[in-house]
Scaffold this motif. Structure first.
Motif, PDB file in Angstrom:
ATOM      1  N   THR A  16      -4.142   2.085  -1.768  1.00 26.83           N
ATOM      2  CA  THR A  16      -5.130   3.116  -1.492  1.00 26.83           C
ATOM      3  C   THR A  16      -6.369   2.535  -0.816  1.00 26.83           C
ATOM      4  O   THR A  16      -6.906   3.120   0.130  1.00 26.83           O
ATOM      5  CB  THR A  16      -5.497   3.838  -2.800  1.00 26.83           C
ATOM      6  OG1 THR A  16      -4.301   4.422  -3.329  1.00 26.83           O
ATOM      7  CG2 THR A  16      -6.526   4.918  -2.568  1.00 26.83           C
ATOM      8  N   ASP A  39      -0.540  10.816  -3.182  1.00 22.76           N
ATOM      9  CA  ASP A  39      -0.453  10.395  -4.590  1.00 22.76           C
ATOM     10  C   ASP A  39      -1.129  11.448  -5.460  1.00 22.76           C
ATOM     11  O   ASP A  39      -2.327  11.705  -5.308  1.00 22.76           O
ATOM     12  CB  ASP A  39      -1.154   9.033  -4.735  1.00 22.76           C
ATOM     13  CG  ASP A  39      -0.931   8.437  -6.113  1.00 22.76           C
ATOM     14  OD1 ASP A  39      -0.655   9.212  -7.065  1.00 22.76           O
ATOM     15  OD2 ASP A  39      -1.035   7.210  -6.238  1.00 22.76           O
ATOM     16  N   ASP A 123      -1.031   7.792   2.238  1.00 20.81           N
ATOM     17  CA  ASP A 123      -1.189   6.966   1.043  1.00 20.81           C
ATOM     18  C   ASP A 123      -0.158   7.446   0.023  1.00 20.81           C
ATOM     19  O   ASP A 123      -0.290   8.543  -0.522  1.00 20.81           O
ATOM     20  CB  ASP A 123      -2.612   7.089   0.490  1.00 20.81           C
ATOM     21  CG  ASP A 123      -2.829   6.130  -0.678  1.00 20.81           C
ATOM     22  OD1 ASP A 123      -2.122   5.096  -0.736  1.00 20.81           O
ATOM     23  OD2 ASP A 123      -3.700   6.412  -1.522  1.00 20.81           O
TER      24      ASP A 123
HETATM   25 MG    MG Z   1      -2.963   4.222  -4.892  1.00 21.65          MG
END
Ligand code: MG
Ligand code: ADP
Lengths: 246, 506
Positions: A16, A39, A123
């Motif tokens: 991230t 996520d 991500d």
């Molecule tokens: Mg992450």
């Protein structure tokens, strides 16, 4: 438009942090960049001060007629937009599974973003799931953070096997993450990694300014542009740009 | 981003008070910037609904405003002039094709004091990205501050609902092109390469002729600074076009203006055309260079370098001559006295000055049309160069007349006629261009041959290029016949007759 997924099967390795800082670097470089926070925990969204939660987050991916582009939000930075995370993404696996030809659908959704963006950075959650499988089968390249440790090296091997099993030649771009040069093992393993021509040559140092993103809630380069970590992310971005021919 | 005009005395503390409850304003430090609006001289970006600025502050950046989208921002090392100077990516892809061969010029400048920031909710999430700006501009004549504004941009108007409801703020466009243009002494969309003449059918021929010639004079004058500064090649192109059209108008509107006026200014226009001609020819060459290269194999194309250098050198000399002419006393006297002559309406002593323009226009157009039909009709399937050249001139005269008097006729009809003619002209023009270019090319080949430093391969390549142009010219010649049949066929003639009278006998 090019697409880059940040993914590996391990958590806590800097995915991230890389996604957010690289997206910011790309936007600064004059690319219309979209950060897609896939996520359900929404860390990337948090770092950009975007509250998670979008009405119809999952449907906008799995249903043909709902436009994903409508959920794109501005960020505090020029050329940088975000598709925030939604807690419902934890059911995305099931929803994709219930979709006919999920990969094709996902690819069409990405295409729908192309007229307003030059680059999408995804991500991804750290799992081996239908979501990651679908993403990997669709994107142009997969960026993989690797902490110099023996275990990480084994993980990288597994990740590469998994990606090659997907049968599509997405570029695999491993890079060294959270490197602490005071640690002997980091030095040795780091050097060994860089002997692998697939590895990006820029390593991201372990740095408190990256950790502090949880407090500043901004990319490092936006608050402390002259810090080594900020420079490293910019350099890493430039190298990725070259490798992906953007 | 929505943009609001705030009352001039409104400052940050007021905004804080105006925020809806639960919101906090976070502002970064103030930054001073100079914001320059850029566009091509003929407003290509503005016409496409775009605006481009260069911001010089802590960083130097280009900002593109597009309707319905967030503005796009990219760093730049210097002010881009040509499309090739633009940083790669979205900006170049969006405005490069619009600019084509035109350069960006400064429209006007604003000075801005800016504060960026955000509105947060109690959890520190961003509710809106905001930008506060105080802008000012000085009048074009260097006078005192002529404009000042206080604006708020916000990615969402939600946190300012109370303020909006209270009616203290007004939503305004995302950029200040109008203001900057005013500061720079320009009017957005105020110049176009297309001839825009508005006539009234009941006008006298004398008044109409003056209107036409004044529009053309404005065009000449508007393009002088850009030609002298060599901003791009279109300034000279437009200047010359206006000059040719003026000459043509003086000839074709014979009897409408006093003969001594016509005679004198025709000489002056001829002089201006002559003095600027060589530079234009060289411009055409350099503009065609990429095409030439593409006509040759890669290996041969590399050999064109000495030719390109030679042309660039000659061009520099030719440009100096043009700049000198445009700064000369003769030129300045010429345009001044020409304007005076056109604006001074009292002295019309010409036989046709008081005729109704609609009648005269139809008559002159019909005459020019018949001449084209006659000359073209006499040509066989493979006409000689000389005959095509004469026909090209006749067609051009007709074209000018149609464009001068366009506003007197129904739009779709006259546009269709012009289009038909243009199709024919493209072929005649293409044929002629090849002729002219081949001619010059053989001149260059001679010059290159006398230069010891130039390799034989380069001279041979120029010869090869000449051969390629010859074949292209031949293609134009062969295309002529069909084009003329289309232009002079019965349906086209009938349409022409309907529009300009002249009966079915045409
Ligand atoms: Mg992450
Ligand atoms: N280069 C770095 N230096 C120091 N800490 C880092 C660095 N990169 C990430 N971290 C920290 O490690 C933790 C996990 O990082 P994160 O980017 O969220 O990884 P992932 O997305 O792989 O789970 C976070 O607390 C983050 O602040």
């Amino acid at each position: 438009m090019k697409s880059l997924a940040v993914w590996t099967i391990k958590g806590g390795v800097g995915k991230t942090s890389a996604a957010v800082n690289l997206a910011h670097a790309a936007a600064t470089d004059g690319l219309r960049t979209l950060l897609w926070d896939l996520d359900p925990q929404g860390a990337a969204s948090f770092y950009l001060r975007i509250p998670p939660g979008m009405e119809g987050a999952v449907e906008s991916i799995t249903r043909k007629r709902t436009a994903l582009a409508d959920l794109v939000l501005p960020t505090e930075f020029d050329n940088l937009t975000i598709l925030p995370a939604d807690f419902a993404y934890r059911h995305l696996d099931l929803a994709l599974d219930a979709t006919k030809k999920p990969r094709k659908r996902f690819a069409a959704k990405l295409d729908g973003l192309a007229d307003r963006h030059d680059l999408v950075i995804l991500d991804c959650p750290p799992s081996v799931s239908l979501v990651s499988e679908t993403v990997i089968k669709t994107v142009d390249a997969v960026l993989i953070p690797v902490i110099p440790s023996t275990l990480s090296m084994r993980t990288l091997h597994q990740v590469r096997v998994f990606i090659s099993e997907q049968g599509r030649g997405a570029d695999v771009l491993p890079f060294l993450s959270m490197v602490d040069l005071r640690k002997k093992m980091h030095n040795e393993l780091g050097l060994a990694c860089l002997a692998d021509p697939a590895f990006l040559t820029v390593a991201i140092p372990s740095a408190s300014v990256v950790e502090k993103m949880g407090i500043t809630r901004a990319p490092v380069a936006a608050t402390l542009p002259s810090q080594p970590a900020a420079r490293a992310f910019t350099a890493l971005w430039r190298e990725i740009r070259e490798r992906m021919e953007i | 981003m929505t943009r609001f005009l705030l009352p001039p005395d409104l400052d940050e503390s007021f905004l804080v008070g105006a925020l809806d409850p639960g919101h906090t304003l976070r502002l970064g430090p103030p930054e001073r910037l100079t914001v320059t609006y850029l566009d091509t001289f003929d407003w290509r970006l503005h016409r496409a609904g775009l605006a481009l600025t260069e911001e010089r502050g802590r960083r130097r950046r280009l900002v593109l405003f597009q309707p319905g989208r967030d503005s796009f921002v990219v760093s730049t090392g210097s002010t881009p002039r040509t499309a090739d100077d633009l940083p790669q990516g979205h900006l170049a892809e969006t405005i490069g094709p619009l600019m084509d061969i035109r350069a960006l010029v400064e429209i006007g400048e604003l000075s801005v004091e800016r504060r960026d920031g955000r509105v947060e909710n109690h959890e520190g999430d961003m509710v809106a990205r905001i930008r506060l700006e105080r802008s000012g501009a000085r009048a074009a004549n260097g006078g005192s501050r002529s404009f000042a504004s206080n604006t708020l941009r916000s990615s969402s108007s939600d946190p300012f609902n109370a303020l909006v409801k209270a009616g203290g703020v007004e939503e305004i466009p995302p950029h200040d092109l109008e203001v900057a243009a005013e500061a720079g002494g320009r009017i957005p969309g105020g110049y176009s390469s297309k001839l825009r003449i508005r006539l009234d059918s009941e006008q006298t021929a004398g008044a109409a002729a003056r209107t036409i010639l004044l529009v053309l004079l404005d065009t000449v004058e508007a393009n002088v600074p850009g030609t002298i500064d060599d901003l791009d090649t279109e300034f000279l192109h437009d200047l010359r076009a206006a000059c040719r059209r003026s000459r043509s108008a003086l000839t074709q509107l014979e009897g409408v203006l006093p003969p001594e006026v016509v005679a004198h200014f025709k000489t002056e226009f001829k002089w201006l055309g002559g003095i600027t001609g060589p530079l234009r020819d060289l411009d055409v060459y350099l503009l065609e260079m990429p095409t030439y290269r593409s006509l040759l194999t890669d290996a041969l194309a590399g050999n064109l370098e000495p030719l390109e250098k030679l042309i660039a050198k000659e061009r520099a000399i030719a440009h100096r001559a043009v700049a000198r002419a445009l700064r000369s006393l003769r030129f300045n006297r010429f345009v001044e006295s020409w304007r005076e002559a056109l604006e001074n309406t009292g002295t019309d002593s010409a036989p046709l000055a008081d005729r109704r323009i609609a009648d005269l226009a139809a008559k002159r157009i019909t005459k020019a049309y018949r001449r084209v039909l006659k000359r073209g009709g006499n040509l066989g399937p493979e006409p000689p160069a000389e005959a095509l050249h004469r026909l090209r001139i006749d067609a051009k005269k007709l074209r000018y007349l149609l464009e001068f008097f366009r506003s007197l006729y129904p739009k779709t009809e006259i546009t269709a006629r012009i289009k038909e003619l243009k199709r024919l002209q493209d072929i005649l023009g293409g044929f002629n261009d090849m002729e002219v270019q081949r001619d010059r090319l053989s001149g260059y080949a001679r010059e290159l041959r006398s230069d010891r430093g130039v390799k034989t391969s380069s001279i041979l390549t120029v010869g090869r290029l000449s051969g390629v142009l010859e074949r292209r010219q031949e293609d134009f010649r062969l295309a002529f016949h069909d084009a003329f049949v289309g232009f002079s066929g019965e349906p086209a003639r009938a349409a022409f007759g309907r529009l300009f009278g002249g009966k079915g006998s045409m």
